[in-house]
Enzyme design. Structure first.
Site, short mmCIF file in Angstrom:
data_model
loop_
_atom_site.label_atom_id
_atom_site.label_comp_id
_atom_site.label_asym_id
_atom_site.label_seq_id
_atom_site.Cartn_x
_atom_site.Cartn_y
_atom_site.Cartn_z
N ASP A 184 0.89 -1.53 0.46
CA ASP A 184 0.02 0.39 0.06
C ASP A 184 1.35 1.66 0.01
O ASP A 184 1.91 1.70 -0.71
CB ASP A 184 -1.06 -0.03 0.99
CG ASP A 184 -2.37 1.26 0.70
OD1 ASP A 184 -2.56 1.91 0.66
OD2 ASP A 184 -3.53 -0.21 0.55
N HIS A 225 -3.57 6.02 3.85
CA HIS A 225 -4.42 5.03 3.54
C HIS A 225 -3.80 3.30 4.11
O HIS A 225 -4.31 2.73 4.45
CB HIS A 225 -4.06 5.19 2.09
CG HIS A 225 -4.86 4.08 1.04
ND1 HIS A 225 -4.84 2.66 1.37
CD2 HIS A 225 -6.70 4.10 0.71
CE1 HIS A 225 -5.20 2.07 -0.03
NE2 HIS A 225 -7.06 3.27 0.03
N SER A 282 -11.59 -0.30 -0.34
CA SER A 282 -9.60 -0.66 -0.02
C SER A 282 -10.53 -0.66 1.36
O SER A 282 -8.81 -1.84 1.84
CB SER A 282 -9.43 0.24 -0.08
OG SER A 282 -8.35 1.24 -1.24
#
Length: 465
Positions: free
Chosen positions: A99, A131, A341
């Site tokens: 990520d 994220h 996600s």
């Protein structure tokens, strides 16, 4: 880096992707080709394939804190984790998060920094985008007394590998930018494939990829296929990947055409999504809302495996202690932690629970179990949530036998219902006896009255009194 190879993070909260170089749309998306092992990339060294730089206007994502306290987040509650934790908490499992990096946190103890394919010198334990830390927290944040939030597999460990960031770009790009231009972003399918190989080589039992490439033209993602096959069949790891969001994957896939319901779902699919389309080697995850319906943003595809809650999540704060509920944009508006996600790490957590409970199972057996025990839609499989919403308790306890049905809705079946037997004639014997008896009594009474008239006359009884 070609614009057509840039990676779009599959999340509302973070759009790593930039413009795509789209060609003419094909009639249908192609099934992935046969894997060519010769396309397998090296996982070492973990470094960008070219010099990179931080964009001159790059500013780390601002985080909206919240979600502390004893309240269990809705997504976590819907999975029934308290019961599932009686059987497994993911001990001994190493979950790779490929990520934007993962910030070190006390609630991610013993996190391993696996490398950085974005920064020239980095180890993956830096997350300016926020994220990756959100993703890691949803997988494995430890439990804390008085805190409702925790990861799905709180005894698993995280292996962080940074593969993409919107804050970086190819070195020298700043020279050609206006003062207000944002960085290009960095990360492509090549670095993703290398990161998958690196995760597998470092012993990850689960590999979470919460980012996608998507487009209406056919992409050369053979290295992704080779990396996934290597991870599954050689290193016995389970890759769990996002299905993508409609804000970055803008072409809608029909998949199931109501006017042609028996057609091959791939023939109705115009947009490719990678790595999700390599569905022989991944669990491709869609998002559902609080009511269990597919999220409006989740991208349909014939590769969908399962789904999990993916809206309004709570996770770890990448900027310090505590938890977060979103990111803040330049206008001061809070964007919730929502997207495929963030459904994906919930499934990765469940995979970690299963792998800890059934260490003898192969990666493919675990993938089958996750799909077979999901809460199936009415048609058995559909293009938004696959075989259904993941069920941790069932995945840990149910008996799974037989093959999975194909990834297409079960056809409507015509069933001839049995014609009900005619109702038996009512038994009116008691009523008839009662009526006859009443009739006889009445008849005898009338006869008695008639017979009394002559007697009464002889006795001089007047009838007019």
């Amino acid at each position: 880096m070609s614009a057509s190879l840039r990676v779009a993070a599959a999340a509302v909260a973070l759009g790593v992707g930039v413009s795509f170089g789209l060609g003419a749309a094909p009639a249908a998306a192609d099934r992935p080709p046969a894997v060519d092992p010769g396309r397998l990339p090296a996982g070492d060294p973990a470094a960008p394939p070219e010099p990179t730089e931080v964009g001159s206007n790059a500013v780390c994502t601002t985080v909206a804190t919240g979600g502390d306290g004893p309240t269990i987040p809705d997504a976590q509650r819907s999975l029934g984790l308290d019961r599932a934790w009686e059987f497994s908490r993911g001990a001994g499992q190493l979950v790779a998060v490929i990520d934007t990096g993962v910030t070190r946190n006390d609630r991610l103890p013993d996190m391993i920094a696996g490398g950085d394919f974005v920064a020239n010198s980095g180890d993956g334990a830096d997350d300016c985008d926020a994220h990756g830390t959100f993703v890691a927290g949803l997988i494995a944040a430890t439990r804390v007394d008085g805190q409702g939030f925790s990861g799905v597999a709180p005894e698993a460990r995280i292996l962080t590998i940074r593969q993409t960031s919107k804050m970086y770009q190819k070195e020298g790009a700043n020279r050609n930018k206006a003062p207000d231009d944002l960085p290009d972003g960095y990360g492509n399918l090549g670095t993703m494939a290398s990161a998958i190989v690196r995760a597998a080589d470092m012993g990850a039992t689960v590999i979470n990829v919460s980012e996608v490439w998507c487009g209406t033209h056919n992409v050369d993602d053979g290295a992704i296929g080779a990396a996934l096959q290597y991870a599954v069949e050689v290193k016995n790891a389970v890759p769990v990947v996002a299905a993508g969001n409609s804000d970055t994957c803008k072409t809608a896939n029909t998949v199931i055409d109501p006017l042609d319901p028996t057609a091959d779902p791939w023939s109705k699919t115009e947009m490719n999504v990678s790595p999700a389309r390599w569905d022989d080697y991944v669990l491709a995850v869609g998002s559902i809302d609080a009511n269990g319906a597919p999220s409006k943003f989740t991208v349909a595809g014939p590769w969908l495996s399962v789904a999990a809650p993916g809206e309004n999540m709570v996770s770890l704060n990448p900027r310090g202690a505590g938890t977060a509920v979103g990111t803040v944009n330049q206008q001061g508006q809070t964007n919730p932690i929502s997207g495929t996600s963030f459904a994906t790490p919930l499934v990765s957590g469940v995979v970690a629970l299963v792998r800890a409970r059934f260490p003898e199972m192969s990666a493919k057996e675990v993938m089958k179990r996750i799909q077979a025990t999901a809460h199936a839609p009415a048609e058995g499989w559909n293009q938004y949530i696959g075989y259904g919403s993941v069920d941790p308790m069932a995945a840990l306890t149910a008996e799974v036998t037989g093959p999975l049905p194909p990834k297409r809705p079960s056809p409507a079946a015509q069933v001839q219902l049995a014609v009900p037997a005619p109702a038996p004639a009512p038994d009116n014997t008691a009523r008839n006896v009662s009526l006859i008896a009443a009739g006889v009594v009445g008849f005898l009474f009338v006869l008695g009255m008639l017979a009394s008239f002559p007697i009464r006359r002889r006795m001089g009884v007047r009838e007019d009194i």
